[in-house]
Design a protein around this motif. Sequence first.
Motif, PDB file in Angstrom:
ATOM      1  N   ALA A 280      40.625  19.114  31.870  1.00 48.85           N
ATOM      2  CA  ALA A 280      41.625  20.184  31.904  1.00 48.85           C
ATOM      3  C   ALA A 280      42.757  19.866  30.942  1.00 48.85           C
ATOM      4  CB  ALA A 280      42.172  20.330  33.317  1.00 48.85           C
ATOM      5  N   ASP A 281      43.040  20.812  30.046  1.00 49.01           N
ATOM      6  CA  ASP A 281      44.171  20.678  29.116  1.00 49.01           C
ATOM      7  C   ASP A 281      45.469  21.178  29.748  1.00 49.01           C
ATOM      8  OD1 ASP A 281      42.329  19.840  27.221  1.00 49.01           O
ATOM      9  OD2 ASP A 281      42.112  21.837  26.321  1.00 49.01           O
ATOM     10  N   LYS A 282      45.337  21.890  30.867  1.00 50.10           N
ATOM     11  CA  LYS A 282      46.528  22.469  31.509  1.00 50.10           C
ATOM     12  C   LYS A 282      46.482  22.254  33.013  1.00 50.10           C
ATOM     13  CE  LYS A 282      47.292  26.038  28.124  1.00 50.10           C
ATOM     14  NZ  LYS A 282      46.786  27.310  27.676  1.00 50.10           N
ATOM     15  N   TYR A 283      47.656  22.291  33.622  1.00 47.39           N
ATOM     16  CA  TYR A 283      47.726  22.256  35.084  1.00 47.39           C
ATOM     17  C   TYR A 283      48.770  23.273  35.525  1.00 47.39           C
ATOM     18  CZ  TYR A 283      52.245  19.873  35.304  1.00 47.39           C
ATOM     19  OH  TYR A 283      53.581  19.581  35.216  1.00 47.39           O
ATOM     20  N   ILE A 284      48.878  23.439  36.857  1.00 48.59           N
ATOM     21  CA  ILE A 284      49.738  24.503  37.391  1.00 48.59           C
ATOM     22  C   ILE A 284      50.950  23.903  38.098  1.00 48.59           C
ATOM     23  CG2 ILE A 284      49.775  26.483  38.976  1.00 48.59           C
ATOM     24  CD1 ILE A 284      46.777  26.836  38.403  1.00 48.59           C
ATOM     25  N   PRO A 285      52.123  23.921  37.441  1.00 46.27           N
ATOM     26  CA  PRO A 285      53.327  23.406  38.086  1.00 46.27           C
ATOM     27  C   PRO A 285      53.680  24.240  39.329  1.00 46.27           C
ATOM     28  CG  PRO A 285      53.677  23.716  35.723  1.00 46.27           C
ATOM     29  CD  PRO A 285      52.390  24.397  36.073  1.00 46.27           C
ATOM     30  N   VAL A 286      54.286  23.584  40.302  1.00 46.66           N
ATOM     31  CA  VAL A 286      54.618  24.246  41.573  1.00 46.66           C
ATOM     32  C   VAL A 286      56.090  24.028  41.921  1.00 46.66           C
ATOM     33  CG1 VAL A 286      52.283  24.112  42.545  1.00 46.66           C
ATOM     34  CG2 VAL A 286      53.828  22.151  42.820  1.00 46.66           C
ATOM     35  N   ASP A 287      56.580  24.850  42.864  1.00 46.92           N
ATOM     36  CA  ASP A 287      57.935  24.629  43.371  1.00 46.92           C
ATOM     37  C   ASP A 287      57.879  23.610  44.511  1.00 46.92           C
ATOM     38  OD1 ASP A 287      57.160  25.898  45.716  1.00 46.92           O
ATOM     39  OD2 ASP A 287      58.174  27.785  45.256  1.00 46.92           O
ATOM     40  N   ASP A 288      59.003  23.410  45.186  1.00 47.82           N
ATOM     41  CA  ASP A 288      58.984  22.348  46.203  1.00 47.82           C
ATOM     42  C   ASP A 288      58.304  22.777  47.502  1.00 47.82           C
ATOM     43  OD1 ASP A 288      60.933  23.986  47.143  1.00 47.82           O
ATOM     44  OD2 ASP A 288      62.541  22.482  47.135  1.00 47.82           O
ATOM     45  N   THR A 289      57.751  24.027  47.567  1.00 50.89           N
ATOM     46  CA  THR A 289      56.888  24.391  48.697  1.00 50.89           C
ATOM     47  C   THR A 289      55.428  24.477  48.232  1.00 50.89           C
ATOM     48  OG1 THR A 289      56.954  26.817  48.473  1.00 50.89           O
ATOM     49  CG2 THR A 289      58.806  25.785  49.621  1.00 50.89           C
ATOM     50  N   LEU A 290      55.172  23.939  47.030  1.00 46.01           N
ATOM     51  CA  LEU A 290      53.832  23.859  46.434  1.00 46.01           C
ATOM     52  C   LEU A 290      53.242  25.221  46.065  1.00 46.01           C
ATOM     53  CD1 LEU A 290      52.386  20.872  48.503  1.00 46.01           C
ATOM     54  CD2 LEU A 290      53.283  20.854  46.194  1.00 46.01           C
ATOM     55  N   ILE A 291      54.120  26.177  45.795  1.00 48.78           N
ATOM     56  CA  ILE A 291      53.708  27.487  45.282  1.00 48.78           C
ATOM     57  C   ILE A 291      53.870  27.473  43.760  1.00 48.78           C
ATOM     58  CG2 ILE A 291      54.338  29.950  45.201  1.00 48.78           C
ATOM     59  CD1 ILE A 291      52.919  29.191  47.795  1.00 48.78           C
ATOM     60  N   PRO A 292      52.830  27.926  43.018  1.00 54.58           N
ATOM     61  CA  PRO A 292      52.914  27.924  41.552  1.00 54.58           C
ATOM     62  C   PRO A 292      54.127  28.688  41.020  1.00 54.58           C
ATOM     63  CG  PRO A 292      50.689  28.467  42.253  1.00 54.58           C
ATOM     64  CD  PRO A 292      51.528  28.412  43.496  1.00 54.58           C
ATOM     65  N   THR A 293      54.669  28.154  39.934  1.00 51.69           N
ATOM     66  CA  THR A 293      55.759  28.864  39.256  1.00 51.69           C
ATOM     67  C   THR A 293      55.179  30.018  38.429  1.00 51.69           C
ATOM     68  OG1 THR A 293      55.531  27.431  37.335  1.00 51.69           O
ATOM     69  CG2 THR A 293      57.106  26.731  39.022  1.00 51.69           C
ATOM     70  N   GLY A 294      53.887  29.992  38.170  1.00 58.14           N
ATOM     71  CA  GLY A 294      53.229  31.029  37.357  1.00 58.14           C
ATOM     72  C   GLY A 294      52.864  30.520  35.973  1.00 58.14           C
ATOM     73  N   GLU A 295      53.454  29.378  35.619  1.00 58.61           N
ATOM     74  CA  GLU A 295      53.201  28.806  34.292  1.00 58.61           C
ATOM     75  C   GLU A 295      51.905  27.978  34.315  1.00 58.61           C
ATOM     76  OE1 GLU A 295      55.151  25.336  31.443  1.00 58.61           O
ATOM     77  OE2 GLU A 295      55.977  25.696  33.436  1.00 58.61           O
ATOM     78  N   LEU A 296      51.180  27.986  33.174  1.00 57.79           N
ATOM     79  CA  LEU A 296      50.079  27.039  33.001  1.00 57.79           C
ATOM     80  C   LEU A 296      50.584  26.032  31.972  1.00 57.79           C
ATOM     81  CD1 LEU A 296      47.015  29.492  32.707  1.00 57.79           C
ATOM     82  CD2 LEU A 296      48.038  28.534  34.767  1.00 57.79           C
ATOM     83  N   ALA A 297      50.826  24.807  32.403  1.00 55.87           N
ATOM     84  CA  ALA A 297      51.527  23.845  31.538  1.00 55.87           C
ATOM     85  C   ALA A 297      50.552  22.887  30.866  1.00 55.87           C
ATOM     86  CB  ALA A 297      52.538  23.059  32.365  1.00 55.87           C
ATOM     87  N   ASP A 298      50.856  22.550  29.637  1.00 56.75           N
ATOM     88  CA  ASP A 298      50.077  21.573  28.861  1.00 56.75           C
ATOM     89  C   ASP A 298      50.229  20.190  29.513  1.00 56.75           C
ATOM     90  OD1 ASP A 298      48.999  19.964  26.879  1.00 56.75           O
ATOM     91  OD2 ASP A 298      49.929  21.092  25.242  1.00 56.75           O
TER      92      ASP A 298
END
Length: 359
Positions: free
Chosen positions: A209-227
């Motif tokens: 995987a070249d990207k992963y999914i950052p999350v907030d502190d309740t483990l909900i994705p921010t919507g970004e796919l990050a390098d």
Amino acid sequence: MATISKVSIEKSEFGKTEDGKPVEKYILKNSEGMIVDIITYGGIITNWTAPNKDGEYEDVVLGYNSLDEYIKNTPYFGALIGRYGNRIAKGKFSLEGTEYQLTVNDGQNHLHGGNKGFDKVVWTAEEMPATGNSVSLKLTYISEDGEEGYPGNLTTTVIYTLTDTNVLEVDYAATTDIKTIVNLTQHSYFNLSGDFSKTILNHEIVLHADKYIPVDDTLIPTGELADVTGTPFDFRQAKTVGKEINVENDQLKNGLGYDHCWVLNNQVKGIRLAASAYHPESGRLLEIATDEPGIQLYTGNFLDGKLPSKQGGTYAHRTGFCLETQHYPDSPNLPGFPSVILKPEEIYTSTTTFKFSTK
Ligand code: BGC
């Protein structure tokens, strides 16, 4: 001379649920010596043996010895997860203008199907005709319209197939009578050392995987796919779980370690290698292939030494890791993510294979 196949499947009683439903255990064996025990409660894999470099088969999945322990306090050890693996923000989503409220069972969010997800129901089991070099168990569960807040009567089947090549294939299928959402996965906690008193920090992980999914502190994705480049989330080359798990990083803080979904490369239809885990001391190698777009790596961050181990003692922090193939968390609320919608005229399908070998 014809070889005599030794694949087999055996059934025994495993106990009763609180409301008196009998639970069975099926033991799948292949001719190499691999054993996979599956119970009809939650479709849970309770034991799974794999060879080390000396050819010794040992159990490599966390779990319990009794049904009561699974019923009382399971962090989804070995279970099938549905209707939706991972989190949905505040348990809310809309389909065709109707807002649905799912049960909220993880702070303010919905996690792994709710209070009584597919991990806590009794599935109907059917032994499939043996093929000579593999053995299969088919599990079926009919989830009623409104269960845990989900729309539609959903019929789900999961076929576990153990082959003579030390592969366990998991084939999921589901149909509905009303437009709904589905995201199924398998929640085994692996410890390839076979010794559950040891942590998994020395396991070497590869994630394609070249990207992963950052999350907030309740483990909900921010919507970004990050390098992943230059971050602790870069597992494109083999790296131990422990190497960067404690570095200063906001995402590792939010997850209390790794508890994130990676965006798998090669998102064309079909199964491809997604991840591997290697334990150098025993030589055990686990390779996971899937047709799903994502995989969650969870490093047992919530294990805290309170749950009893089937080997005696308790499960300490980070003594197991999960690699859960899936669609991305909170997809129903993030239109840019691959769709998790299932329509009545469609069939949901998903396949994941777990292959054990040594090196
Ligand atoms: C989740 C974790 C959760 C765990 C439950 C994982 O799939 O990502 O956040 O705590 O399941 O044991």
